[in-house]
Design an enzyme around this catalytic site. Structure first.
Site, PDB file in Angstrom:
ATOM      1  N   CYS A  16     -53.773  18.515  35.277  1.00 58.68           N
ATOM      2  CA  CYS A  16     -52.712  19.893  35.478  1.00 58.68           C
ATOM      3  C   CYS A  16     -53.759  20.608  36.702  1.00 58.68           C
ATOM      4  O   CYS A  16     -54.721  20.107  37.031  1.00 58.68           O
ATOM      5  CB  CYS A  16     -52.701  20.689  34.393  1.00 58.68           C
ATOM      6  SG  CYS A  16     -53.913  21.629  33.783  1.00 58.68           S
TER       7      CYS A  16
ATOM      8  N   ARG B 108     -44.285  30.489  31.140  1.00 60.14           N
ATOM      9  CA  ARG B 108     -44.557  29.640  30.129  1.00 60.14           C
ATOM     10  C   ARG B 108     -45.611  30.068  28.857  1.00 60.14           C
ATOM     11  O   ARG B 108     -45.248  29.856  27.833  1.00 60.14           O
ATOM     12  CB  ARG B 108     -45.482  28.557  30.570  1.00 60.14           C
ATOM     13  CG  ARG B 108     -44.681  27.530  31.719  1.00 60.14           C
ATOM     14  CD  ARG B 108     -45.840  26.498  32.169  1.00 60.14           C
ATOM     15  NE  ARG B 108     -46.225  25.593  30.848  1.00 60.14           N
ATOM     16  CZ  ARG B 108     -47.187  24.502  31.210  1.00 60.14           C
ATOM     17  NH1 ARG B 108     -47.315  24.135  32.355  1.00 60.14           N
ATOM     18  NH2 ARG B 108     -47.581  24.060  30.165  1.00 60.14           N
TER      19      ARG B 108
ATOM     20  N   ASP C 161     -59.658  31.098  28.830  1.00 61.36           N
ATOM     21  CA  ASP C 161     -58.303  31.615  29.226  1.00 61.36           C
ATOM     22  C   ASP C 161     -58.305  33.334  29.488  1.00 61.36           C
ATOM     23  O   ASP C 161     -57.115  33.456  29.982  1.00 61.36           O
ATOM     24  CB  ASP C 161     -57.198  31.392  28.068  1.00 61.36           C
ATOM     25  CG  ASP C 161     -57.112  29.983  27.776  1.00 61.36           C
ATOM     26  OD1 ASP C 161     -56.625  29.622  26.815  1.00 61.36           O
ATOM     27  OD2 ASP C 161     -57.258  29.063  28.364  1.00 61.36           O
TER      28      ASP C 161
ATOM     29  N   ARG D 193     -57.858  17.017  32.234  1.00 63.73           N
ATOM     30  CA  ARG D 193     -57.441  17.150  31.022  1.00 63.73           C
ATOM     31  C   ARG D 193     -57.344  15.733  30.301  1.00 63.73           C
ATOM     32  O   ARG D 193     -56.290  15.309  29.896  1.00 63.73           O
ATOM     33  CB  ARG D 193     -56.253  18.020  30.973  1.00 63.73           C
ATOM     34  CG  ARG D 193     -56.197  19.111  31.742  1.00 63.73           C
ATOM     35  CD  ARG D 193     -56.944  20.339  31.301  1.00 63.73           C
ATOM     36  NE  ARG D 193     -56.354  20.851  29.935  1.00 63.73           N
ATOM     37  CZ  ARG D 193     -55.306  21.875  30.017  1.00 63.73           C
ATOM     38  NH1 ARG D 193     -54.978  22.209  30.910  1.00 63.73           N
ATOM     39  NH2 ARG D 193     -55.193  22.312  28.610  1.00 63.73           N
TER      40      ARG D 193
ATOM     41  N   LYS E  82     -48.819  31.467  21.486  1.00 62.73           N
ATOM     42  CA  LYS E  82     -48.242  30.134  22.148  1.00 62.73           C
ATOM     43  C   LYS E  82     -49.128  29.103  21.439  1.00 62.73           C
ATOM     44  O   LYS E  82     -48.738  28.136  21.103  1.00 62.73           O
ATOM     45  CB  LYS E  82     -48.450  30.162  23.620  1.00 62.73           C
ATOM     46  CG  LYS E  82     -48.273  29.049  24.240  1.00 62.73           C
ATOM     47  CD  LYS E  82     -48.243  29.024  25.786  1.00 62.73           C
ATOM     48  CE  LYS E  82     -49.534  28.946  26.365  1.00 62.73           C
ATOM     49  NZ  LYS E  82     -50.153  27.623  26.519  1.00 62.73           N
ATOM     50  N   ASN E  83     -50.579  29.394  21.595  1.00 60.59           N
ATOM     51  CA  ASN E  83     -51.321  28.299  21.338  1.00 60.59           C
ATOM     52  C   ASN E  83     -51.644  27.860  19.875  1.00 60.59           C
ATOM     53  O   ASN E  83     -52.310  26.991  19.288  1.00 60.59           O
ATOM     54  CB  ASN E  83     -52.951  28.184  21.996  1.00 60.59           C
ATOM     55  CG  ASN E  83     -52.508  28.002  23.504  1.00 60.59           C
ATOM     56  OD1 ASN E  83     -51.429  27.731  23.920  1.00 60.59           O
ATOM     57  ND2 ASN E  83     -53.606  28.280  24.299  1.00 60.59           N
TER      58      ASN E  83
HETATM   59  C1  EPZ Z   1     -56.487  24.271  24.461  1.00 61.73           C
HETATM   60  O1  EPZ Z   1     -56.310  23.275  25.771  1.00 61.73           O
HETATM   61  C2  EPZ Z   1     -55.547  25.391  25.196  1.00 61.73           C
HETATM   62  N1  EPZ Z   1     -54.308  24.787  25.088  1.00 61.73           N
HETATM   63  C3  EPZ Z   1     -55.875  25.873  26.415  1.00 61.73           C
HETATM   64  O2  EPZ Z   1     -55.203  26.854  26.923  1.00 61.73           O
HETATM   65  C4  EPZ Z   1     -57.310  26.396  26.564  1.00 61.73           C
HETATM   66  O3  EPZ Z   1     -57.997  26.727  27.746  1.00 61.73           O
HETATM   67  C5  EPZ Z   1     -58.272  25.209  26.075  1.00 61.73           C
HETATM   68  O4  EPZ Z   1     -57.756  24.758  24.596  1.00 61.73           O
HETATM   69  C6  EPZ Z   1     -59.647  25.593  25.754  1.00 61.73           C
HETATM   70  O5  EPZ Z   1     -59.663  26.828  24.941  1.00 61.73           O
HETATM   71  C7  EPZ Z   1     -53.415  24.795  23.975  1.00 61.73           C
HETATM   72  O6  EPZ Z   1     -54.061  25.234  22.980  1.00 61.73           O
HETATM   73  C8  EPZ Z   1     -52.160  24.230  23.949  1.00 61.73           C
HETATM   74  P1  EPZ Z   1     -59.799  21.112  25.043  1.00 61.73           P
HETATM   75  P2  EPZ Z   1     -56.886  21.652  25.378  1.00 61.73           P
HETATM   76  O7  EPZ Z   1     -59.169  19.910  24.670  1.00 61.73           O
HETATM   77  O8  EPZ Z   1     -57.057  21.685  24.014  1.00 61.73           O
HETATM   78  C9  EPZ Z   1     -62.197  18.161  27.611  1.00 61.73           C
HETATM   79  C10 EPZ Z   1     -53.592  28.121  28.047  1.00 61.73           C
HETATM   80  O9  EPZ Z   1     -53.760  28.990  29.251  1.00 61.73           O
HETATM   81  N2  EPZ Z   1     -61.511  17.055  26.851  1.00 61.73           N
HETATM   82  O10 EPZ Z   1     -60.390  22.137  24.140  1.00 61.73           O
HETATM   83  O11 EPZ Z   1     -56.049  20.884  26.257  1.00 61.73           O
HETATM   84  C11 EPZ Z   1     -61.521  18.938  28.661  1.00 61.73           C
HETATM   85  O12 EPZ Z   1     -61.039  18.007  29.753  1.00 61.73           O
HETATM   86  C12 EPZ Z   1     -54.242  26.853  27.929  1.00 61.73           C
HETATM   87  O13 EPZ Z   1     -52.797  28.824  27.217  1.00 61.73           O
HETATM   88  C13 EPZ Z   1     -61.775  15.958  27.032  1.00 61.73           C
HETATM   89  O14 EPZ Z   1     -62.461  15.376  27.850  1.00 61.73           O
HETATM   90  O15 EPZ Z   1     -58.343  21.918  25.813  1.00 61.73           O
HETATM   91  C14 EPZ Z   1     -61.929  20.081  28.749  1.00 61.73           C
HETATM   92  O16 EPZ Z   1     -63.035  20.096  29.813  1.00 61.73           O
HETATM   93  C15 EPZ Z   1     -54.731  26.467  29.350  1.00 61.73           C
HETATM   94  N3  EPZ Z   1     -61.155  14.719  26.381  1.00 61.73           N
HETATM   95  C16 EPZ Z   1     -62.827  20.435  27.390  1.00 61.73           C
HETATM   96  O17 EPZ Z   1     -62.739  18.969  26.975  1.00 61.73           O
HETATM   97  C17 EPZ Z   1     -60.309  15.076  25.202  1.00 61.73           C
HETATM   98  O18 EPZ Z   1     -59.913  14.379  24.753  1.00 61.73           O
HETATM   99  C18 EPZ Z   1     -61.763  21.232  26.455  1.00 61.73           C
HETATM  100  O19 EPZ Z   1     -60.641  20.986  26.538  1.00 61.73           O
HETATM  101  C19 EPZ Z   1     -60.074  16.687  25.351  1.00 61.73           C
HETATM  102  C20 EPZ Z   1     -60.640  17.345  25.821  1.00 61.73           C
END
Ligand code: EPZ
Length: 416
Positions: free
Chosen positions: A116, A396, A304, A121, A22-23
């Protein structure tokens, strides 16, 4: 609202095929926006999140042909570079259209994804990177509005490791003028898969999979064919389901190359694991040993998989400490596991899990995608029936989950 009814106690045995990731598929679908020629994808999983992204792209003018796991996208005409709140609120990953739209169309309006269950996020790093590439970005009435005649290459260092942040900026940089260097880049395998697809389309990218990615912008990208990588989190989830039931399973169409941290923990828990070229076999002990873990960006233990391992630890022999370092609220499954009789104490972003002899089935509620998976893992081993509500979360991210569990001997059925 669908529910999943599980009767615990079955030992999982047999073989299932793992679906496409998915990701990886989500950013790769957005890559189609960068070219006027068709992008032909295979191994695209049939999931609600994928359907949501395809609908979003269609609303922009992308022509979509879908036949099972094969999807062809034709973005020759993008009539409406807008991602509405109605669409984005159901899936945060919609933010991944922002970079490619600005790069291809010079403008984009994308609703800010709400938070969420697992955290706020924010997408500030996505915005910061686009501004560094010369985009004019305003945020008003809950929408990100980005404009740029042509993005220009920049050196960007994100404040934290962000998976979709890295992906959004890599997508945007493909058509920018000059070189973009993304430092502190996420190293997830899904990013490498996206880069491989973009390179097949004519992009010039090096360093994907490391913490420094270099992209030489080009004038345009052409069509390509790409097969989406296997889903490593789906793979890990079925390994946990088999492990907790003392089972023996073989998962095919997958790769263990990206699961070292998860496999290490399963070995520590007492499982035997055999790796083949595109399959993995797990044989579980009668009772698992408790394993402590700490989530962190790839290649460390993936956030995850945290909820699924917590469910395993609920009935393991010993005490485990689980530390969640990525999201601020990713223990939503704990309250539901407590309803099944688990012994878990939360202290900040630490959870201490004391293994109990047996969980008791109960009615529980899914709160997010991977929390739902942890409730399935727990329900498989709980005594009696477990009824999991709000399983739209599951749909999802897990393709045909009850069919695959059935094939492994689980006593599970979907109730409307
Ligand atoms: C991706 O989410 C995945 N989703 C998530 O999978 C996964 O848990 C996550 O990466 C971490 O590995 C997809 O790829 C579609 P991040 P993402 O940006 O990109 C902070 C699932 O279950 N952050 O790596 O949204 C954020 O709040 C989902 O399949 C900022 O502060 O995660 C978090 O604490 C859930 N500002 C940390 O960084 C930003 O601009 C990592 O988030 C971006 C992120």
């Amino acid at each position: 609202m669908d529910k999943l009814l599980i009767e615990g106690g079955a030992v999982l045995r047999g073989e299932v095929a793992i679906s496409g990731a998915k990701n990886a598929a989500l950013p790769i679908l957005c890559a189609a926006l960068l070219s006027a020629e068709p992008l032909e994808l295979s191994n695209v999983p049939e999931l609600n999140d994928i359907a949501t992204m395809l609908r979003l792209l269609e609303e922009m003018g992308v022509k979509i042909q879908r036949d099972g796991h094969r999807v062809t996208l034709d973005a020759s005409q993008i009539s409406n570079p807008v991602a509405s709140y109605e669409r984005v609120k159901t899936m945060r990953a919609s933010i991944l259209v922002l970079g490619p739209l600005v790069a291809r169309c010079g403008e984009a309006r994308v609703s800010l994804p709400g938070g969420c269950a697992i955290g706020a996020r924010p997408v500030d790093q996505h915005i910061k990177g686009l501004q560094a590439m010369g985009a004019e970005v305003t945020v008003e009435q809950g929408y990100v509005h980005a404009k740029a005649n042509r993005l220009k290459g920049a050196r960007i260092c994100t404040d934290m490791v962000t998976v979709t942040g890295t992906e959004n900026l890599m997508l945007a940089a493909c058509l920018a003028a000059g070189e973009t260097i993304i430092e502190n880049a996420a190293r997830e395998p899904e990013i490498v898969d996206l880069a491989n697809c973009l390179v097949a389309m004519g992009a010039r990218i090096s360093g994907a999979g490391t913490d420094t990615i270099r992209i030489q912008g080009v004038e345009r990208l052409h069509g390509a064919q790409h097969r989406v990588m296997p889903d490593r989190i789906e793979t890990g989830t079925y390994l946990c389901a088999a492990a907790v039931t003392g089972g023996t399973v073989r998962l095919t169409d997958t790769s263990v190359a990206y699961l070292d941290a998860v496999v290490d923990k399963l070995l520590d828990a007492g499982c035997e694991i055999t790796m083949e070229r595109d399959a993995i076999r797990l044989q579980a002990p009668a009772r698992l040993k408790a394993v402590s873990l700490r989530t962190a960006p790839y290649p460390a233990f993936p956030t995850d998989m945290q909820a699924q391992f917590m469910a395993m630890n609920c009935v393991a022999d010993g005490v485990a400490t689980i530390r969640e370092t990525i999201f601020e609220n990713r223990f939503m499954h704990v309250n539901e596991l407590l309803r099944l009789g688990a012994n878990i104490q939360i202290e900040g972003n630490n959870a201490v899990v004391r293994g109990v002899e047996r969980l008791q089935g109960a009615t529980v509620m899914a709160t997010d995608l991977r929390a739902s998976a942890s409730l399935i893992v727990a329900g498989l081993v709980a005594q009696g029936e477990t009824l999991i509500d709000r399983i739209y979360h599951l749909d999802r991210g897990y393709e045909k989950i009850e069919d695959k569990l059935h094939a492994l001997g689980a006593r599970v059925r979907r109730v409307r």
